[in-house]
Design a protein around this motif. Sequence first.
Motif: not given
Length: 589
Positions: A351, A355, A375, A389-390, A383, A378, A371, A385-386
């Motif tokens: 991760t 980034k 995702g 988002i991506y 994870k 994650l 991304k 929910n995070e």
Amino acid sequence: MRFLLFCFLLFTASMFSQEDLLAKEYSKNGEFEKALLEYQELYRNSANNNAYFIELIKTHQQLEQLDQAEALLIKQIERINYPALYVELGYNYQLKNDLESANANYNKAISYLDENPNYAFSVGKFFENRSLLEQAITTYENAMILKPTMNFNIQLARIYGEQGNVEKMFNSYLEFVDFNSSYLDTIKRAMSDFITDSPENENNLILKRLLLKKIQQEPNLLWNELLSWLFIQQKDYNKAFAQEKAIFNRQPESLERIEELAFTAMNDNAFDSAKTIFTYLAETAQNTDVQIGAHYNLLQIALKTETDLETIENTYLELFETFGKFNQTINLQIAYAHFLAFYKHDPDAGTVFLKESLKLPLNALEEGTVKLELGDILVLQEKFNEALIYFTQIQRRLKNSTLAQEARFKVAQTSYYKGDFKWAESQLKILKASTSQLIANDALDLMLLITDNKFEDSTQAALKLYAKADLMAFQNKPNEAIALLNTILENYKGQSIEDQALYKQGKLFESKNQFDKAIINYQIIIANFKDDILADDAYFALAEVYENKLQDSQKAKENYEQIIFNYQDSIYFVDARKRFRVLRGDDLN
């Protein structure tokens, strides 16, 4: 005015094309007396229409009215100069067992080539239509002698193929493609009907011998290309590589053909050959993108064939030292982050690394690809929910693109993993119409899984457990996934989730090379769920295990045969039939 004239001509052409439909229908149904009346009328109204005349002759012959046919042919020959009619007259004599007159007319038709070799088109075709193949061969060969610019090798190849004279057929195809190389792909398709994937097949050996002889006699790269193509059909990628190198050494314009061969070998799991070819590309290419791509694929092969993760990681780091961490190496960066998360089991490092990649001046597609991997990492960490988002950001930034559709599928899949089946289902319904067939198929499979099992009980406990096992498989935790699937099989026996759990577990057993256990699972599906949606999947999976892993061709054939006879609408039907015929040793001509 021009438009009206065009419409009139179109209508007239359509009318004439349909005039003989009734006559054809009568002939098709064996009602030759009625067909005869129709063709007589058509011929009376269009005496210069050769198609109607020939059908009239054939109908007389079907009714054994050979004298009438003869009289008509003689009259037509006197009226128009069309040498092909001598073929029809000769054939009519042949039907009357007058072979002397038949051959005299056949020879007369062929003799007209001395006057005009172009007559070969119609004369040869008429011979072919009457299955007079030797006379057709003589016609075409004579025409090419008389007028060397003419080329009837396609026709000759087709005839030799019908006669079973494979060597002459191949030779004619090669002569034709030498005359007109723009037909190379067409000739490959034609020859592919007569070869197999076995290098010991007699037809393969004949073609190989002819091509090697051509290479010795003529310095034409066309023969190297065809020999490479033959080796690829035989999955003999090293030999194909030798031919491709010979082509490149004489025409060092592009490595694209060699690159394509490397991908073909890799996709066929011929990893040793693929590794050799990609290594050559990495060392030979002057283009940095080709070099980086070759190294990227070498690492993908290493992950499938090697266990030394430290060496693989060091290779990644050395490549970043050599080529840098810029846009040009973005795919390599994504692959490294995936390696850290899924192989080194260090998702946090993956991760952090990605980034940093996002800080580069990426275009929208590059950013979306980064991304998407972020995702996935994650999701690996649960994870959800995070990750969502991506995936949602990709959809908004790259609307209607294939990457956006893939991101939507990831949204559905992530929602399914976390037990939100309703939202997953709503996303999957949209994806059923995806322009990407692969995404559409994956979406349909997941939607069927959810819809078939969501009403089993109000808590959806079995489906939630299955989704958890599916997540474990994604997280590269096969042992934990297998154990959880066992729980489902013990506690939810007889429910609709059972065959899904058996199939998923069977595939996980395969990934661990536990083929005996996988076979048991597939056999249970076949025994207890023969009429359900996964039965053909189980048969095909069994056949592939027996053929590719256990080298038991007899049992593989038995399972392919089940699909052929009992599941004709299966997506596996075409592949099953092909593999069955190959294993049975059929001549696929």
